[in-house]
Design an enzyme around this catalytic site. Structure first.
Site, PDB file in Angstrom:
ATOM      1  N   ASP A  99     -18.842  -8.762 -33.171  1.00  0.00           N
ATOM      2  CA  ASP A  99     -19.296  -7.585 -32.456  1.00  0.00           C
ATOM      3  C   ASP A  99     -18.321  -6.434 -32.561  1.00  0.00           C
ATOM      4  OD1 ASP A  99     -21.756  -8.292 -31.673  1.00  0.00           O
ATOM      5  OD2 ASP A  99     -21.053  -9.368 -29.912  1.00  0.00           O
TER       6      ASP A  99
ATOM      7  N   ARG B 290     -10.140  -5.285 -32.519  1.00  0.00           N
ATOM      8  CA  ARG B 290     -10.026  -6.725 -32.267  1.00  0.00           C
ATOM      9  C   ARG B 290      -8.984  -7.319 -33.220  1.00  0.00           C
ATOM     10  NH1 ARG B 290     -15.932  -9.371 -31.520  1.00  0.00           N
ATOM     11  NH2 ARG B 290     -14.744 -10.797 -30.215  1.00  0.00           N
TER      12      ARG B 290
HETATM   13  C1  LIG Z   1     -16.363 -16.247 -30.510  1.00  0.00           C
HETATM   14  C2  LIG Z   1     -15.809 -15.960 -29.166  1.00  0.00           C
HETATM   15  O1  LIG Z   1     -15.397 -16.859 -28.443  1.00  0.00           O
HETATM   16  N1  LIG Z   1     -15.827 -14.698 -28.767  1.00  0.00           N
HETATM   17  C3  LIG Z   1     -15.330 -14.359 -27.458  1.00  0.00           C
HETATM   18  C4  LIG Z   1     -13.842 -14.218 -27.532  1.00  0.00           C
HETATM   19  O2  LIG Z   1     -13.534 -13.258 -28.527  1.00  0.00           O
HETATM   20  P1  LIG Z   1     -12.040 -13.158 -29.065  1.00  0.00           P
HETATM   21  O3  LIG Z   1     -11.469 -14.543 -29.132  1.00  0.00           O
HETATM   22  O4  LIG Z   1     -12.085 -12.371 -30.312  1.00  0.00           O
HETATM   23  O5  LIG Z   1     -11.357 -12.364 -27.904  1.00  0.00           O
HETATM   24  P2  LIG Z   1      -9.850 -12.516 -27.362  1.00  0.00           P
HETATM   25  O6  LIG Z   1      -9.845 -13.371 -26.140  1.00  0.00           O
HETATM   26  O7  LIG Z   1      -9.005 -12.933 -28.492  1.00  0.00           O
HETATM   27  O8  LIG Z   1      -9.513 -11.009 -26.987  1.00  0.00           O
HETATM   28  C5  LIG Z   1      -8.945 -10.662 -25.735  1.00  0.00           C
HETATM   29  C6  LIG Z   1      -8.134  -9.391 -25.882  1.00  0.00           C
HETATM   30  O9  LIG Z   1      -6.963  -9.673 -26.627  1.00  0.00           O
HETATM   31  C7  LIG Z   1      -6.842  -8.775 -27.716  1.00  0.00           C
HETATM   32  N2  LIG Z   1      -6.224  -9.538 -28.842  1.00  0.00           N
HETATM   33  C8  LIG Z   1      -6.742 -10.761 -29.189  1.00  0.00           C
HETATM   34  C9  LIG Z   1      -6.171 -11.485 -30.214  1.00  0.00           C
HETATM   35  C10 LIG Z   1      -5.046 -10.962 -30.888  1.00  0.00           C
HETATM   36  O10 LIG Z   1      -4.501 -11.577 -31.812  1.00  0.00           O
HETATM   37  N3  LIG Z   1      -4.573  -9.749 -30.515  1.00  0.00           N
HETATM   38  C11 LIG Z   1      -5.131  -9.008 -29.512  1.00  0.00           C
HETATM   39  O11 LIG Z   1      -4.673  -7.918 -29.211  1.00  0.00           O
HETATM   40  C12 LIG Z   1      -8.266  -8.329 -28.010  1.00  0.00           C
HETATM   41  O12 LIG Z   1      -8.288  -7.088 -28.687  1.00  0.00           O
HETATM   42  C13 LIG Z   1      -8.848  -8.263 -26.616  1.00  0.00           C
HETATM   43  O13 LIG Z   1      -8.520  -7.063 -25.987  1.00  0.00           O
HETATM   44  O14 LIG Z   1     -13.344 -13.811 -26.245  1.00  0.00           O
HETATM   45  C14 LIG Z   1     -13.815 -12.503 -25.842  1.00  0.00           C
HETATM   46  C15 LIG Z   1     -13.130 -12.167 -24.529  1.00  0.00           C
HETATM   47  O15 LIG Z   1     -13.505 -13.031 -23.540  1.00  0.00           O
HETATM   48  C16 LIG Z   1     -15.337 -12.531 -25.732  1.00  0.00           C
HETATM   49  O16 LIG Z   1     -15.788 -11.221 -25.513  1.00  0.00           O
HETATM   50  C17 LIG Z   1     -15.979 -13.059 -27.008  1.00  0.00           C
HETATM   51  O17 LIG Z   1     -17.348 -13.341 -26.765  1.00  0.00           O
HETATM   52  C1  LIG Z   2     -18.215 -10.413 -28.336  1.00  0.00           C
HETATM   53  C2  LIG Z   2     -19.009 -11.461 -28.473  1.00  0.00           C
HETATM   54  O1  LIG Z   2     -19.085 -12.283 -29.532  1.00  0.00           O
HETATM   55  P1  LIG Z   2     -18.166 -12.397 -30.837  1.00  0.00           P
HETATM   56  O2  LIG Z   2     -16.763 -12.635 -30.364  1.00  0.00           O
HETATM   57  O3  LIG Z   2     -18.732 -13.606 -31.509  1.00  0.00           O
HETATM   58  O4  LIG Z   2     -18.320 -11.135 -31.610  1.00  0.00           O
HETATM   59  C3  LIG Z   2     -19.979 -11.846 -27.420  1.00  0.00           C
HETATM   60  O5  LIG Z   2     -20.485 -12.978 -27.495  1.00  0.00           O
HETATM   61  O6  LIG Z   2     -20.247 -11.055 -26.499  1.00  0.00           O
END
Ligand SMILES: CC(=O)N[C@H]1[C@@H](OP(=O)(O)OP(=O)(O)OC[C@H]2O[C@@H](n3ccc(=O)[nH]c3=O)[C@H](O)[C@@H]2O)O[C@H](CO)[C@@H](O)[C@@H]1O
Ligand SMILES: C=C(OP(=O)(O)O)C(=O)O
EC number: 2.5.1.7
Length: 422
Positions: A116, A121
């Site tokens: 998304d 990200r």
């Molecule tokens: C497939 C999946 O499970 N997707 C979920 C997962 O996404 P996802 O795992 O990508 O999200 P993260 O928990 O990692 O992100 C949380 C925050 O940390 C930041 N960040 C993350 C990793 C990193 O290396 N550096 C960094 O800065 C991101 O930009 C964001 O602001 O958790 C998000 C937050 O609950 C949800 O919206 C998504 O639905």
């Molecule tokens: C942000 C989402 O999904 P993904 O991390 O798979 O893009 C979501 O499920 O709302």
């Protein structure tokens, strides 16, 4: 691309059953390549992300079959191969193949994931974890290459921020590493617990999941003995709770884990929705006289960022001005211009979204910029007079199990068609 066509105005009633959690499933499928036996998952949601992960598996000679919610994966003939970049880019969770391949082969080459479009990200914490475990990381033209010629070795990893993806990737890489890995400031989402349950049932030694310190003792082999049933999707549950409160005359939502939704259901109750919460189902009676609420998204067990948009249409029904502050994804605002086209009084500014009471919504031609923006358009389309056409509906189908069938069984009038606009 597909478009979703909704004839709004129908009152909803009946029952709906929630599917397995997308965010568990998309971690469990890549994790299957760590097993030395075939594996089987049950209550797998029928979503595009699953079909794209199956394409990625096939490119590595990992055969899978998916029927009636049961997904069989046989990783025993796995080979190292170039992964299909279109499928990798179609979803976020393809990055879990980084941790899983590193765990299995001590090397991995992947293009950056898609998923998304909800603001920046980065994956720096994932890469930091891989490096701590002994891998070298190089990036070239959107491709990440990871290599640990001397194997992976347990270590202490402190996450700079709470990240679901980085926590899962660190687990995937550490589960077959030599020695003990400790992840501090780990994410606590239920989907991480689900993944660890699956891996532990295969012989992994992962302790402390669901707290912010996870301890993993590496093992040599993972062997599946039974079917893993995936936990219910708390975001799909929250979406149906919102649409049932917005347009329902009494809707029973089955296969829910209420403990995973407390931050959300407490807001619905605060708004005046008289939820009847049972051990694994929630009844939503017709909701009237709603009051405005203020929401701030947080890592679990806080209010999920993935539920701020699905709650928005209900907030617009409430008296007064509701607000949303998304601390996880402050730029998660793709729904706003589209909802404005449907007549909603919604705006973003000063780091928050404000939603004023709106009496009437009109059907419109709108675009689902991402999955949960799409969910808010679906709910508003169900509430609106006339026809709503949601373009880029693939973004909705990425993560909502058999949504058209489920909505129509609740008496909605929804269909999916190919979109000539693309
Ligand atoms: C497939 C999946 O499970 N997707 C979920 C997962 O996404 P996802 O795992 O990508 O999200 P993260 O928990 O990692 O992100 C949380 C925050 O940390 C930041 N960040 C993350 C990793 C990193 O290396 N550096 C960094 O800065 C991101 O930009 C964001 O602001 O958790 C998000 C937050 O609950 C949800 O919206 C998504 O639905
Ligand atoms: C942000 C989402 O999904 P993904 O991390 O798979 O893009 C979501 O499920 O709302």
């Amino acid at each position: 691309m597909k478009k979703m066509i909704i004839q709004g105005g129908n009152r909803l009633s009946g029952e709906v059953t929630i599917g397995g959690a997308k965010n568990s499933t998309v971690a469990l499928i890549p994790s299957a390549i760590l097993a030395d036996t075939p594996v089987q998952f049950d209550t797998v949601p029928d979503i595009l992300d699953v079909h794209n992960l199956m394409i990625i598996l096939e490119s590595m000679n990992v055969h899978s079959s998916f029927k009636h919610g049961v997904l069989d994966i046989d990783p025993t003939q796995i080979i190292e191969a170039e992964l299909p970049s279109k499928a990798i880019k179609s979803l976020r969770a393809s990055y879990y193949f980084m941790g899983a391949l590193l765990g299995r082969f001590h090397r991995a080459t992947l293009t950056f994931p898609g998923g998304d479009n909800i603001g920046p990200r980065p994956i720096d914490q994932h890469l930091k974890a891989f490096e701590a475990l002994g891998a070298t990381v190089s990036e070239n033209n959107g491709t990440v290459h990871l290599e640990a010629p001397n194997g992976l070795h347990g270590t202490r990893i402190f996450m700079d921020m709470v990240s679901v993806g980085a926590t899962i990737n660190a687990i995937l890489a550490a589960v077959r590493a030599e020695g003990v890995t400790i992840i501090e400031n780990a994410a606590r989402e239920p989907e991480i617990v689900d993944l660890a349950t699956f891996l532990n049932n295969m012989g992994a030694q992962i302790r402390g999941v669901g707290t912010d310190v996870i301890r993993i003792t590496g093992v040599n082999s993972l062997q599946s003995m039974n079917t893993h049933t995936i936990i219910a999707d708390r975001i799909e549950s929250g979406t149906y709770l919102s649409l049932a409160a917005a347009m329902g005359d009494g809707v029973m939502i089955n296969n829910v884990i209420p403990e995973h939704l407390e931050a959300y259901t407490s807001k619905l109750i605060e708004m005046g929705v008289d939820l009847k919460i049972d051990s694994d189902k929630i009844y939503v009676p017709k909701a009237e006289h709603l009051t405005a609420v203020h929401v701030k998204t947080m890592p679990y067990p806080g209010f999920a960022t993935d539920l701020q948009q699905p709650l928005t249409p209900l907030m617009a029904k409430a008296a007064g001005v509701s607000t949303v502050v998304d601390t996880i994804y402050p730029k998660r605002v793709k729904h706003i211009p589209e909802l404005q086209k449907m007549g909603m009084k919604i705006a973003a500014g000063d780091g928050k979204i404000t939603i004023e009471h709106t009496d009437h919504f009109n059907g419109a031609d709108v675009e689902a910029g991402e999955i949960r923006a799409g969910a808010s358009l679906v709910i508003t389309g169900l509430m609106a007079d006339g026809q709503t056409v949601i373009h880029k509906a693939d973004n909705i189908l990425r993560g909502y199990d058999r949504i058209v069938w489920k909505l129509n069984r609740l008496n909605a009038n929804v269909r999916i068609e190919d979109d000539e606009q693309d």
